[in-house]
Design an enzyme around this catalytic site. Structure first.
Site, PDB file in Angstrom:
ATOM      1  N   GLU A 150      43.130 -50.465  34.022  1.00 23.12           N
ATOM      2  CA  GLU A 150      42.472 -49.144  34.305  1.00 23.12           C
ATOM      3  C   GLU A 150      43.264 -48.108  33.047  1.00 23.12           C
ATOM      4  OE1 GLU A 150      43.150 -47.623  38.170  1.00 23.12           O
ATOM      5  OE2 GLU A 150      41.427 -48.635  38.780  1.00 23.12           O
ATOM      6  N   GLU A 308      37.673 -54.245  41.622  1.00 21.78           N
ATOM      7  CA  GLU A 308      38.346 -53.643  42.980  1.00 21.78           C
ATOM      8  C   GLU A 308      37.445 -52.764  43.640  1.00 21.78           C
ATOM      9  OE1 GLU A 308      42.003 -51.562  42.204  1.00 21.78           O
ATOM     10  OE2 GLU A 308      42.385 -53.022  40.370  1.00 21.78           O
TER      11      GLU A 308
HETATM   12  C1  GLA Z   1      43.388 -48.791  40.828  1.00 18.54           C
HETATM   13  C2  GLA Z   1      44.504 -49.751  40.551  1.00 18.54           C
HETATM   14  C3  GLA Z   1      45.066 -50.432  41.543  1.00 18.54           C
HETATM   15  C4  GLA Z   1      45.337 -49.789  42.838  1.00 18.54           C
HETATM   16  C5  GLA Z   1      44.111 -49.085  43.176  1.00 18.54           C
HETATM   17  C6  GLA Z   1      44.321 -48.329  44.433  1.00 18.54           C
HETATM   18  O1  GLA Z   1      42.040 -49.391  40.958  1.00 18.54           O
HETATM   19  O2  GLA Z   1      43.960 -50.598  39.504  1.00 18.54           O
HETATM   20  O3  GLA Z   1      46.173 -51.168  41.044  1.00 18.54           O
HETATM   21  O4  GLA Z   1      46.221 -48.733  42.318  1.00 18.54           O
HETATM   22  O5  GLA Z   1      43.445 -48.220  42.283  1.00 18.54           O
HETATM   23  O6  GLA Z   1      43.183 -47.693  44.774  1.00 18.54           O
END
Ligand code: GLA
Ligand code: ZN
Length: 673
Positions: A150, A308
């Site tokens: 991210e 995710e």
């Molecule tokens: C992000 C991160 C993860 C985690 C999630 C939690 O997407 O990439 O490492 O912290 O959020 O929602």
């Protein structure tokens, strides 16, 4: 050792077993088997483990994690682990930590905290990525490399200031050109030396915050620079991986409509796009649909990965609602319907401590397999297994394009005037929602995309007009297509300087209108707009005063000194039309306009009038059409099938015209005959 399964949608997600004892791993894999979890993303935050000191490497834990996943026959998405840097690194090289917008030099802490311009960070992040690739590249279970995590935020340190000046030199060549682009005669800003240039921050050009700047051009360039600087970090690591692993695809997890990073500029550097879907609320499935379509549009419509999503709840918000029964499944199929070729969770097992201990997981702290969430995950695993490879590589057959542009987003929201209340995402979402309700497939694409194959191009709040876009939009209309744009479009050039011509600038000929004045009012001020042969709807926020220059009037304001003047127009251009919506119409108004346009091209879907029933189509590489029906209602819905085929989730036969019954939050994946 079991070979990994490949001919199906990868299913699983972030797995951080370095956080718990190895006895638990055995239990994890027993549960993964039960839930048909075939893919694990590992190593996302392991830099501190793999490189515990400057010249010390220790892959023992990651080896055991990778070996175990391999032995268990899972596909592995292996991360480089650089989303958070080790504590020793920040202590030894303070340059790696960021300086924030307020000018505060940060010390060690958190994650996503590295200065993108730090030579030490660049060298060491690429170094660890290369070592990981070297060590594991031969493992056939590795199906993707996951770089960083991210990417986002910003840094305002001296190293970034210097890198910004280099970036500007490359962009403008001379200070004369930079001064023109930034309009520096305003407020005595003419720069005579590159070193006079400061990053735009709370200490320099800004007041109130990141959107309030004295020089939009400077701030805009800093946003572009920062996006490029982080892209360079990604590229460093990718190059290091490529030295050892020539073929396995490399990605990083994006965040959908994330303002700081221009994903269109990044996309060519990724082998496939992937993103993390955390909708801001549980009530607007169109937001996620738009984000999926934006992510699919990054690489010419190629499938992306849902990298995710939470199976249940997040932990980072002030209030973290639980996904209702059926919602996780529904949203997973929604991702697939919009082009996802992987369904992955954050996270496989809940960690015990720190800020994400209450973040939802497939396996909770007690390790049970008889929870509702686990059961739903396992059921979805069974469905994905039944569907197998049917969706892999399938494309969306869209006739409609919606333009999404980070530069316009930035320019619009940095602008002083006409209104701080206009938010780019909301304008785009309103136009997207109209097509979502109509069940019309859409590609969300960059302004540089090839538009020659579309019947309809929708360009909401296209504030900045770059390159030959106006001509390419004219070409869409000239050959019989429809182009829709809105208030605050065609205002500025690539440098964020106003066009020296009538608004909407180079879009004027296509739209057949001229705008001399505009009005902006508080959110509670409504000016009704009467639509021709249509309803009276509300408009808010911005009201442009339109003089038709050839366009026909489709809607008129009903209040104030401009009552009776045009608020919506349609201009005949070649064989097609340019539509101009001059005010912030409410959803009913936007939907009405978009439906007129879709009707002209016969593009409304078969379930256009069924509330909260989403439909989407993907066409498999062999030409098979897959129709997805997603019931976002908490009640059942019955419709008549638009086509005959096989329900891939149940194997049942569906007859054309026959009833389809979808339960609350139900899903149908129809392989059409
Ligand atoms: C992000 C991160 C993860 C985690 C999630 C939690 O997407 O990439 O490492 O912290 O959020 O929602
Ligand atoms: Zn920096």
């Amino acid at each position: 050792m079991k070979p990994p399964i490949t001919a199906k949608v990868p299913y699983g997600g972030d797995y951080n077993p370095e956080q718990w004892p190895e006895e638990v791993w055995t239990q994890d894999y027993r549960l993964f088997d039960a839930a048909r979890i075939d893919t694990v993303t590992v190593g996302v935050f392991t830099w501190g483990l793999t490189q515990p000191a400057m010249d010390v490497y220790d892959f023992s834990t990651l080896d055991r994690i990778v070996d175990r996943a391999t032995a268990e026959g899972r596909r592995i998405c292996l991360a480089t682990g650089t989303g958070a840097h080790p504590a020793w690194l920040a202590r030894a090289y303070p340059e790696v930590t960021r300086t924030d917008f307020e000018g505060r030099k940060h010390r060690y802490g958190q994650r996503h905290n590295s200065c993108p311009s730090s030579p030490v960070f660049r060298e060491l992040s690429a170094g660890i990525a290369g070592r990981i690739a070297e060590r594991y590249a031969g493992n056939p279970s590795i199906v993707a490399w996951h770089v960083g995590n991210e990417y986002g935020g910003a840094c305002y340190c001296e190293l970034c200031a210097a890198a910004f000046r280099d970036w500007l030199r490359a962009r403008y060549g001379t200070l004369e050109r930079l001064n023109v682009a930034w309009y520096t005669t305003f407020w005595s800003h003419t720069f005579g030396d590159w070193d006079e240039i400061e990053p735009p921050s709370a200490l320099t050009e800004h007041w109130r915050g990141p959107n309030h700047t004295a020089f939009q051009g400077i701030t805009l360039d800093y946003l572009r620079f920062m996006s490029d600087a982080m892209l360079a970090n990604f590229a460093d690591e990718k190059a290091a991986i490529r030295r050892h692993s020539p073929d396995v695809p490399v990605t990083t997890n994006f965040m959908g409509m994330y303002r700081p990073i221009d994903y269109h500029r990044w996309a060519p550097h990724l082998d496939f796009a992937s993103w993390d879907n955390y909708p801001p609320d549980d009530r607007s499935p169109e937001w996620a649909a738009l984000s999926h379509d934006l992510m699919r549009g990054l690489k010419d419509g190629q499938p992306f990965w849902l990298m995710e999503q939470t199976p249940s709840f997040t932990a980072c918000r002030d209030v973290n609602p639980l996904k209702r029964p059926g919602v996780m499944r529904l949203w997973s199929w929604q991702a697939v319907a919009h082009g996802a070729d992987a369904v992955l969770f954050f996270q496989m097992r809940a960690g015990r401590g720190a800020s994400e201990k209450y973040h939802g997981a497939v396996i909770g702290h007690s390790g049970r397999d008889d929870t509702r969430v686990f059961r739903e995950v396992a059921e979805l695993g069974g469905e994905l297994e039944r569907v197998g490879g049917a969706v892999l590589g399938a494309r969306t057959p869209a006739r409609v394009a919606l333009l999404f542009d980070w530069d316009s987003w930035w320019a619009l929201e940095l602008s002083d005037g006409p209104s701080r209340l206009v938010r780019y995402q909301q304008v785009v979402l309103a136009y997207y929602r109209a097509r979502w309700e109509a069940g019309t497939d859409v590609d969300v694409v960059a302004v540089t995309a090839d538009l020659s194959g579309y019947d309809v191009v929708v360009a909401p709040a296209l504030h900045m007009l770059k390159g030959d876009l106006a001509e390419r939009l004219e070409a869409v209309a000239a050959r019989g297509g429809s182009v829709v744009t809105t208030f605050l479009s065609g205002r500025v050039d690539e440098d964020d300087n106003a066009f020296l011509m009538d608004v909407p600038g180079p879009l004027g000929p296509l739209m057949g209108v001229r705008i001399d004045e505009w009005d902006a009012r508080e959110a509670d001020v409504v000016n009704p707009v009467l639509l021709k042969d249509g309803p009276e709807v509300a408009s808010r926020l911005v009201f442009e005063l339109v003089r038709p220059v050839g366009a026909e009037v489709v809607g008129t304001y009903q209040d104030d000194f401009y009552t009776g003047t045009p608020a919506v127009t349609r201009n005949a251009f070649g064989q097609g039309h340019g539509w101009y919506v001059a005010a912030g119409l409410d959803q009913e108004g936007v939907t009405w306009v978009v439906r007129q346009v879709l009707a002209r091209h016969d593009l409304a879907g078969p379930y256009a009038d069924v509330p909260w029933l989403e439909s989407a189509v993907r066409v498999a590489p062999d030409g098979t059409r897959l129709a997805f029906l997603l019931n976002h209602n908490a009640d059942p819905v019955v419709v008549n099938a638009h086509a005959g085929g096989t329900d891939l989730l149940t194997g049942d036969r569906v007859e054309r015209g026959g009833p389809i019954k979808l339960g609350p939050r139900g899903v149908l994946v129809l392989r059409e005959d």
